[in-house]
Design a protein around this motif. Structure first.
Motif, PDB file in Angstrom:
ATOM      1  N   LEU A 107       0.812  -1.209   0.000  1.00 40.10           N
ATOM      2  CA  LEU A 107       0.000   0.000   0.000  1.00 40.10           C
ATOM      3  C   LEU A 107       0.847   1.262   0.000  1.00 40.10           C
ATOM      4  O   LEU A 107       0.377   2.340  -0.355  1.00 40.10           O
ATOM      5  CB  LEU A 107      -0.932   0.002   1.214  1.00 40.10           C
ATOM      6  N   GLY A 108       2.125   1.124   0.380  1.00 37.73           N
ATOM      7  CA  GLY A 108       3.015   2.281   0.382  1.00 37.73           C
ATOM      8  C   GLY A 108       4.050   2.199   1.480  1.00 37.73           C
ATOM      9  O   GLY A 108       3.702   1.980   2.646  1.00 37.73           O
ATOM     10  N   GLY A 109       5.301   2.339   1.128  1.00 30.94           N
ATOM     11  CA  GLY A 109       6.370   2.329   2.105  1.00 30.94           C
ATOM     12  C   GLY A 109       7.707   2.613   1.452  1.00 30.94           C
ATOM     13  O   GLY A 109       7.863   2.503   0.231  1.00 30.94           O
ATOM     14  N   THR A 110       8.685   2.999   2.247  1.00 32.35           N
ATOM     15  CA  THR A 110      10.020   3.288   1.743  1.00 32.35           C
ATOM     16  C   THR A 110      10.585   2.065   1.024  1.00 32.35           C
ATOM     17  O   THR A 110      10.535   0.949   1.548  1.00 32.35           O
ATOM     18  CB  THR A 110      10.948   3.680   2.909  1.00 32.35           C
ATOM     19  N   TRP A 111      11.107   2.287  -0.185  1.00 30.90           N
ATOM     20  CA  TRP A 111      11.725   1.191  -0.937  1.00 30.90           C
ATOM     21  C   TRP A 111      13.094   0.913  -0.332  1.00 30.90           C
ATOM     22  O   TRP A 111      13.986   1.754  -0.359  1.00 30.90           O
ATOM     23  CB  TRP A 111      11.838   1.543  -2.407  1.00 30.90           C
ATOM     24  N   ARG A 112      13.267  -0.294   0.188  1.00 33.44           N
ATOM     25  CA  ARG A 112      14.488  -0.637   0.923  1.00 33.44           C
ATOM     26  C   ARG A 112      15.315  -1.707   0.233  1.00 33.44           C
ATOM     27  O   ARG A 112      16.353  -2.102   0.749  1.00 33.44           O
ATOM     28  CB  ARG A 112      14.121  -1.145   2.325  1.00 33.44           C
ATOM     29  N   HIS A 113      14.860  -2.188  -0.940  1.00 28.25           N
ATOM     30  CA  HIS A 113      15.404  -3.426  -1.490  1.00 28.25           C
ATOM     31  C   HIS A 113      16.403  -3.221  -2.627  1.00 28.25           C
ATOM     32  O   HIS A 113      16.749  -4.190  -3.309  1.00 28.25           O
ATOM     33  CB  HIS A 113      14.253  -4.319  -1.939  1.00 28.25           C
ATOM     34  N   GLY A 114      16.863  -2.001  -2.827  1.00 27.14           N
ATOM     35  CA  GLY A 114      17.926  -1.762  -3.801  1.00 27.14           C
ATOM     36  C   GLY A 114      17.510  -2.059  -5.227  1.00 27.14           C
ATOM     37  O   GLY A 114      16.349  -1.933  -5.609  1.00 27.14           O
ATOM     38  N   GLY A 115      18.475  -2.461  -6.041  1.00 27.23           N
ATOM     39  CA  GLY A 115      18.219  -2.773  -7.437  1.00 27.23           C
ATOM     40  C   GLY A 115      18.325  -1.551  -8.328  1.00 27.23           C
ATOM     41  O   GLY A 115      18.526  -0.413  -7.887  1.00 27.23           O
ATOM     42  N   ALA A 116      18.163  -1.790  -9.616  1.00 25.47           N
ATOM     43  CA  ALA A 116      18.346  -0.746 -10.620  1.00 25.47           C
ATOM     44  C   ALA A 116      17.378   0.410 -10.462  1.00 25.47           C
ATOM     45  O   ALA A 116      17.694   1.548 -10.830  1.00 25.47           O
ATOM     46  CB  ALA A 116      18.203  -1.353 -12.017  1.00 25.47           C
ATOM     47  N   VAL A 117      16.200   0.154  -9.912  1.00 25.59           N
ATOM     48  CA  VAL A 117      15.209   1.215  -9.759  1.00 25.59           C
ATOM     49  C   VAL A 117      15.715   2.310  -8.829  1.00 25.59           C
ATOM     50  O   VAL A 117      15.289   3.469  -8.932  1.00 25.59           O
ATOM     51  CB  VAL A 117      13.872   0.620  -9.261  1.00 25.59           C
ATOM     52  N   ASN A 118      16.626   1.979  -7.930  1.00 20.25           N
ATOM     53  CA  ASN A 118      17.189   2.982  -7.026  1.00 20.25           C
ATOM     54  C   ASN A 118      18.040   4.011  -7.755  1.00 20.25           C
ATOM     55  O   ASN A 118      18.296   5.092  -7.219  1.00 20.25           O
ATOM     56  CB  ASN A 118      18.062   2.306  -5.964  1.00 20.25           C
ATOM     57  N   GLN A 119      18.499   3.679  -8.951  1.00 17.27           N
ATOM     58  CA  GLN A 119      19.324   4.610  -9.710  1.00 17.27           C
ATOM     59  C   GLN A 119      18.565   5.270 -10.864  1.00 17.27           C
ATOM     60  O   GLN A 119      18.793   6.437 -11.180  1.00 17.27           O
ATOM     61  CB  GLN A 119      20.557   3.894 -10.290  1.00 17.27           C
ATOM     62  N   SER A 120      17.664   4.540 -11.502  1.00 14.64           N
ATOM     63  CA  SER A 120      17.015   5.049 -12.709  1.00 14.64           C
ATOM     64  C   SER A 120      15.811   5.927 -12.428  1.00 14.64           C
ATOM     65  O   SER A 120      15.352   6.652 -13.316  1.00 14.64           O
ATOM     66  CB  SER A 120      16.599   3.884 -13.617  1.00 14.64           C
ATOM     67  N   VAL A 121      15.284   5.894 -11.213  1.00 13.86           N
ATOM     68  CA  VAL A 121      14.167   6.753 -10.818  1.00 13.86           C
ATOM     69  C   VAL A 121      14.710   7.837  -9.887  1.00 13.86           C
ATOM     70  O   VAL A 121      15.602   7.577  -9.072  1.00 13.86           O
ATOM     71  CB  VAL A 121      13.060   5.952 -10.125  1.00 13.86           C
ATOM     72  N   GLY A 122      14.196   9.040 -10.016  1.00 11.94           N
ATOM     73  CA  GLY A 122      14.669  10.120  -9.165  1.00 11.94           C
ATOM     74  C   GLY A 122      13.637  11.204  -8.984  1.00 11.94           C
ATOM     75  O   GLY A 122      12.526  11.148  -9.517  1.00 11.94           O
ATOM     76  N   ARG A 123      14.027  12.199  -8.233  1.00 16.66           N
ATOM     77  CA  ARG A 123      13.157  13.340  -7.965  1.00 16.66           C
ATOM     78  C   ARG A 123      13.419  14.414  -9.019  1.00 16.66           C
ATOM     79  O   ARG A 123      14.568  14.700  -9.367  1.00 16.66           O
ATOM     80  CB  ARG A 123      13.436  13.874  -6.565  1.00 16.66           C
TER      81      ARG A 123
END
Length: 358
Positions: A107-123
């Motif tokens: 339903l919603g929470g801090t993404w803690r699991h790493g992976g490529a999405v941590n680099q390719s998505v941003g503010r």
């Protein structure tokens, strides 16, 4: 400055009050329910082609924008009254290297699991024409120029003439992997951008909400390279992009940087870390061209990716839409998060951006 001042109300109209852009804006009451795309001259017969804008094209502009976005300014972006708003506390939720089990609803929470999405998505940061700062979310997608982002149209501009001075936002700046006021992979100013020309139609009476419901709240941006000339995708990696028809019940993952609503001190999110939601997709009861899932993200999540086929072990998937709005506009259970799903309009924008040199 009073919360109901004309300046703040103008910012609300510019950002789209029911769309999830973290803007210094008053949230206005919901519009009437819509069973289908509105039947207005703007949404019925207006052309649909890329309407383009120009960002930072000189080294001096790039350096100025990079210096503008200090840690404190990034943390406060989206505050209703930044002059008196406390700087948000850092989100120190510990990381978890274990992959999230596939098919796990969230339903919603801090993404803690790493992976490529941590680099390719941003503010994605920007400044409105009145000088106040806001933020959205954007994603690096695969493209020949290795410099293409996808986001929401209302994150780049207000509805109206693309030639007007106050239509396009200023100081556009993408921070991949943003975390607690830092730029872990650097920051990238926007060189060129495009929305559907449907966003040029304010004189005929269409609002940003009307155009979002009609499926046109998609945008692309081409960012400048990092110092030394490396394009953003060479640093961050990229997500796949596709333009399929939505399938009800298809499991999707959504990511974004929600900021909470207004200056509510009890708001769950402060834009400090990337937030994750996941679940089966469904069309909006009031806006059937928008597709979403159960999710409690709020303002600031706009433009964030909705991915199908997301591999929780690698953090990769296929972007098939970008966050547009919540159940306020699209209906359905509360809370819900809805995306503009990619179709012919988004494909035209992507084709414009993919070979645009930065």
């Amino acid at each position: 400055m009073s919360p109901t001042s004309p300046v703040l109300l103008r910012r609300a109209a510019t950002a789209g009050a029911l769309l999830l852009c973290a803007a210094a804006a008053v949230v206005l009451p919901p519009t009437a329910a819509r069973a289908s795309a509105p039947d207005t001259p703007a949404t019925r017969s207006a052309p649909d082609f890329p309407s383009t804008g120009t960002g930072a094209t000189t080294p001096q502009e790039r350096d100025r924008i990079d210096a503008y976005w200090t840690p404190v300014r990034m943390k406060l972006a989206g505050a209703l009254i930044p002059e008196v708003t406390p700087v948000p506390e850092d989100d120190l939720t510990p990381d978890d290297p274990r992959p999230l089990p596939a098919g796990t609803p969230d339903l919603g929470g801090t993404w803690r699991h790493g992976g490529a999405v941590n680099q390719s998505v941003g503010r994605l940061f920007f400044t409105f024409s009145d000088g106040y700062d806001g933020s959205c979310t954007a994603t690096v997608v695969q493209s020949p120029n290795r410099s293409t982002l996808v986001t929401a149209a209302h994150c780049l501009r207000g509805v109206g003439s693309p030639a007007a001075d106050d239509t396009w936002n200023d100081n556009l700046y993408f921070v991949p992997g943003y975390r607690n006021g830092t730029k872990p992979l650097g920051g990238f100013s926007v060189r060129a951008m495009a929305t559907s020309s449907r966003w040029d139609t304010a004189p005929s009476g269409a609002s940003s909400e009307d155009l979002a419901v009609a499926g046109f709240d998609t945008a692309v941006a081409v960012v400048n390279p990092a110092p030394g000339g490396r394009p953003v995708a060479d640093i961050t990696g990229s997500q796949r992009i596709a333009f399929p028809k939505p399938v009800e019940g298809e499991f999707v993952h959504a990511f974004g940087y929600p900021k909470g609503r207004l200056n509510d001190s009890s708001a769950k999110y402060a834009g400090s870390r990337m937030i994750h939601c996941a679940g089966p997709a469904r069309p909006g009861p009031k806006a059937p061209l928008l597709w979403g899932t159960d999710c409690d993200m709020s303002s600031g999540a706009s433009g964030g990716p909705h991915l199908k086929g997301f591999d929780t072990r690698t953090g990769t998937g296929t972007v098939v839409g970008v966050t547009t709005t919540s159940d306020d506009l699209a209906g359905g259970p509360t809370p819900s998060l809805y995306a503009t799903r990619f179709g012919d309009s988004a494909r035209k924008l992507y084709n414009w951006a993919r070979n645009h040199t930065s």
